[in-house]
Design an enzyme around this catalytic site. Structure first.
Site, PDB file in Angstrom:
ATOM      1  N   HIS A 209       0.874  -1.179   0.000  1.00  0.00           N
ATOM      2  CA  HIS A 209       0.000   0.000   0.000  1.00  0.00           C
ATOM      3  C   HIS A 209       0.913   1.231   0.000  1.00  0.00           C
ATOM      4  CE1 HIS A 209      -4.118  -1.676   0.526  1.00  0.00           C
ATOM      5  NE2 HIS A 209      -3.400  -2.752   0.783  1.00  0.00           N
ATOM      6  N   CYS A 240      -7.877  -0.342   3.246  1.00  0.00           N
ATOM      7  CA  CYS A 240      -8.423  -1.501   3.964  1.00  0.00           C
ATOM      8  C   CYS A 240      -9.407  -0.985   4.990  1.00  0.00           C
ATOM      9  CB  CYS A 240      -7.307  -2.297   4.637  1.00  0.00           C
ATOM     10  SG  CYS A 240      -7.934  -3.634   5.672  1.00  0.00           S
TER      11      CYS A 240
HETATM   12  P1  HMG Z   1     -17.342 -14.616  11.641  1.00  0.00           P
HETATM   13  O1  HMG Z   1     -16.675 -14.116  12.843  1.00  0.00           O
HETATM   14  O2  HMG Z   1     -17.273 -16.056  11.366  1.00  0.00           O
HETATM   15  O3  HMG Z   1     -18.780 -14.358  11.614  1.00  0.00           O
HETATM   16  O4  HMG Z   1     -16.851 -13.737  10.395  1.00  0.00           O
HETATM   17  P2  HMG Z   1     -19.509 -13.004  12.011  1.00  0.00           P
HETATM   18  O5  HMG Z   1     -19.496 -12.888  13.517  1.00  0.00           O
HETATM   19  O6  HMG Z   1     -18.996 -11.866  11.218  1.00  0.00           O
HETATM   20  O7  HMG Z   1     -20.978 -13.293  11.577  1.00  0.00           O
HETATM   21  C1  HMG Z   1     -21.493 -14.541  11.307  1.00  0.00           C
HETATM   22  C2  HMG Z   1     -22.386 -14.271  10.146  1.00  0.00           C
HETATM   23  O8  HMG Z   1     -21.516 -14.088   9.046  1.00  0.00           O
HETATM   24  C3  HMG Z   1     -23.356 -15.366   9.785  1.00  0.00           C
HETATM   25  O9  HMG Z   1     -24.520 -14.751   9.256  1.00  0.00           O
HETATM   26  C4  HMG Z   1     -22.636 -16.048   8.644  1.00  0.00           C
HETATM   27  O10 HMG Z   1     -23.535 -16.649   7.761  1.00  0.00           O
HETATM   28  C5  HMG Z   1     -21.944 -14.890   7.988  1.00  0.00           C
HETATM   29  P3  HMG Z   1     -25.788 -14.363  10.171  1.00  0.00           P
HETATM   30  O11 HMG Z   1     -26.181 -15.654  10.777  1.00  0.00           O
HETATM   31  O12 HMG Z   1     -25.301 -13.347  11.174  1.00  0.00           O
HETATM   32  O13 HMG Z   1     -26.743 -13.796   9.189  1.00  0.00           O
HETATM   33  N1  HMG Z   1     -20.772 -15.230   7.231  1.00  0.00           N
HETATM   34  C6  HMG Z   1     -20.648 -15.075   5.902  1.00  0.00           C
HETATM   35  N2  HMG Z   1     -21.488 -14.600   4.961  1.00  0.00           N
HETATM   36  C7  HMG Z   1     -21.065 -14.599   3.707  1.00  0.00           C
HETATM   37  N3  HMG Z   1     -19.838 -15.028   3.322  1.00  0.00           N
HETATM   38  C8  HMG Z   1     -18.980 -15.512   4.225  1.00  0.00           C
HETATM   39  C9  HMG Z   1     -19.392 -15.549   5.582  1.00  0.00           C
HETATM   40  N4  HMG Z   1     -18.789 -15.973   6.695  1.00  0.00           N
HETATM   41  C10 HMG Z   1     -19.628 -15.780   7.700  1.00  0.00           C
HETATM   42  N5  HMG Z   1     -17.779 -15.935   3.854  1.00  0.00           N
HETATM   43  C11 HMG Z   1     -15.520 -13.167   8.583  1.00  0.00           C
HETATM   44  C12 HMG Z   1     -15.628 -13.939   9.863  1.00  0.00           C
HETATM   45  C13 HMG Z   1     -14.087 -13.326   8.114  1.00  0.00           C
HETATM   46  C14 HMG Z   1     -16.472 -13.715   7.587  1.00  0.00           C
HETATM   47  C15 HMG Z   1     -15.809 -11.665   8.847  1.00  0.00           C
HETATM   48  O14 HMG Z   1     -15.006 -11.243   9.894  1.00  0.00           O
HETATM   49  C16 HMG Z   1     -15.572 -10.821   7.634  1.00  0.00           C
HETATM   50  O15 HMG Z   1     -16.274 -10.916   6.642  1.00  0.00           O
HETATM   51  N6  HMG Z   1     -14.568  -9.916   7.685  1.00  0.00           N
HETATM   52  C17 HMG Z   1     -14.243  -9.008   6.581  1.00  0.00           C
HETATM   53  C18 HMG Z   1     -12.769  -9.076   6.317  1.00  0.00           C
HETATM   54  C19 HMG Z   1     -12.405  -8.290   5.096  1.00  0.00           C
HETATM   55  O16 HMG Z   1     -13.013  -8.413   4.055  1.00  0.00           O
HETATM   56  N7  HMG Z   1     -11.344  -7.459   5.211  1.00  0.00           N
HETATM   57  C20 HMG Z   1     -10.805  -6.757   4.080  1.00  0.00           C
HETATM   58  C21 HMG Z   1     -10.071  -7.665   3.166  1.00  0.00           C
HETATM   59  S1  HMG Z   1      -8.468  -8.144   3.771  1.00  0.00           S
HETATM   60  C22 HMG Z   1      -7.409  -6.918   3.179  1.00  0.00           C
HETATM   61  O17 HMG Z   1      -7.855  -5.962   2.610  1.00  0.00           O
HETATM   62  C23 HMG Z   1      -5.932  -7.116   3.346  1.00  0.00           C
HETATM   63  C24 HMG Z   1      -5.227  -7.551   2.043  1.00  0.00           C
HETATM   64  O18 HMG Z   1      -5.464  -6.637   1.006  1.00  0.00           O
HETATM   65  C25 HMG Z   1      -3.711  -7.630   2.307  1.00  0.00           C
HETATM   66  C26 HMG Z   1      -3.176  -6.361   2.997  1.00  0.00           C
HETATM   67  O19 HMG Z   1      -3.223  -5.281   2.375  1.00  0.00           O
HETATM   68  O20 HMG Z   1      -2.745  -6.475   4.136  1.00  0.00           O
HETATM   69  C27 HMG Z   1      -5.691  -8.936   1.594  1.00  0.00           C
HETATM   70 MG    MG Z   2      -4.382  -4.803   0.688  1.00  0.00          MG
END
Ligand code: HMG
Ligand code: MG
Length: 300
Positions: A209, A240
């Site tokens: 980044h 992010c």
């Molecule tokens: P969790 O803790 O398992 O679950 O999430 P939760 O407490 O968030 O909620 C559970 C609910 O999530 C349930 O639904 C599940 O069905 C649903 P509800 O019963 O409440 O209606 N759920 C999902 N739904 C759709 N797709 C799924 C999914 N999983 C659970 N896959 C989780 C864990 C990881 C899913 C959550 O914390 C999350 O989505 N986090 C977002 C993380 C993210 O996208 N961050 C940005 C990307 S990473 C990044 O940018 C860094 C990178 O670029 C490298 C760098 O620059 O460092 C890669």
């Molecule tokens: Mg990134």
């Protein structure tokens, strides 16, 4: 100095770039961006993210995007999958390849994916098993590899250990990620030296980044160390959602311009790439984060 002859760009704009945009962007626009990027010669496009849509609403339509995007031969259309639920969605949407992601610091991991580093690795086990049975390649990211927005300094030895764990699980490429863009060439060198003790050169990538304007310098350091895979984001889109103030990845146009000047091949048509970036910036009514694109567009 042993520079690579060819660099593979992993374009993360449609995912890392757009995930942070507040205004809703329709699927047709995202698909058009991805198709323009493929047309410019990019061979790997991270096109979406199968995370919880409540956490990252902008990525909610990834199912539709991966299903509907017109495939170009030779191009990999990949997506992020944090858990087996996300992997299931990726498979249904015909995603070519997935990427798992964790971090080298506990606080960021908690904020980002709601679990510890060890728990995140556990969550990846069923993904790796399923992917293997489907002959699907898995890439991975180690976030906060050069510093954490909550904890500050991160030990390069720890980064390398986590990277090695992911590599041992079967990831073909580990992208060492400077989530908040705090690295300098010196810290980049230090972390890559540790990683190279545990992981073959050809399995490492860098994901820089550009928050502090150091990304190109850090990439140059990585290239000098032989790294030949670079993540970047068209028009420097992004950030992010769990790293406040972090700006986008280094702009793909700026990386390609630098590589062209160094005689390193990418297979990318810079003019078409600039036009793809201009398309999305105009759509978002956003300033273009690529200096090269700005310079080129100002002459048109
Ligand atoms: P969790 O803790 O398992 O679950 O999430 P939760 O407490 O968030 O909620 C559970 C609910 O999530 C349930 O639904 C599940 O069905 C649903 P509800 O019963 O409440 O209606 N759920 C999902 N739904 C759709 N797709 C799924 C999914 N999983 C659970 N896959 C989780 C864990 C990881 C899913 C959550 O914390 C999350 O989505 N986090 C977002 C993380 C993210 O996208 N961050 C940005 C990307 S990473 C990044 O940018 C860094 C990178 O670029 C490298 C760098 O620059 O460092 C890669
Ligand atoms: Mg990134």
């Amino acid at each position: 100095m042993s520079l690579p002859k060819h660099v593979r760009i992993v374009e993360v704009g449609p995912r890392d770039g757009l995930q942070n945009e507040k205004q809703p962007i329709d699927a047709a626009t995202k698909i058009s961006l991805i198709e323009r990027l493929a047309d410019s010669g990019i061979v790997h496009i991270e096109s979406g993210s199968f995370v919880n849509p409540k956490w990252v609403p902008q990525m909610a339509g990834s199912d539709e995007i991966l299903s509907d995007v017109q495939r170009k031969d030779g191009v990999v259309y990949s997506a992020l999958t944090p858990n087996i639920q996300g992997f299931g969605r990726a498979v249904l949407a015909n995603t070519d390849e997935v990427a798992i992601f964790t971090a080298a610091s506990e606080s960021f991991t908690q904020k980002n994916i709601n679990c510890s580093i060890a728990e995140s690795i556990k969550r990846f086990e069923p993904i790796m098993e399923e992917a293997k049975s489907r002959n699907m390649k898995v890439r991975c990211y180690v976030s906060t590899a050069l510093g954490c927005p909550y904890e500050g300094y991160v030990d390069p030895v720890k980064v390398a250990e986590i990277a090695r764990q992911l590599y041992d699980m079967g990831c073909y490429e580990v992208s060492i990620s400077d989530t908040t863009g705090v690295a300098t060439p010196a810290s980049t060198q230090r972390v890559l030296e540790e990683c190279l003790k545990l992981i073959p050169l050809e399995n490492l990538a860098v994901h820089m980044h550009d928050t502090y304007g150091q990304a190109l310098a850090n990439i140059l350091m990585a290239l000098q160390m032989g790294i030949s895979v670079v993540d970047s984001s068209v028009a420097g889109l992004g950030g992010c959602p769990y790293a406040k103030g972090a700006s986008g990845n280094v702009a793909t146009e700026d990386v390609v311009y630098m590589l062209n000047g160094m005689g390193i091949e990418t297979g990318i048509d810079l003019e078409k790439l600039i036009q793809a970036g201009d398309y999305i910036c105009q759509h978002l009514n956003r300033d273009n984060g690529s200096k090269v694109a700005k310079a080129w567009l100002s002459k048109q």
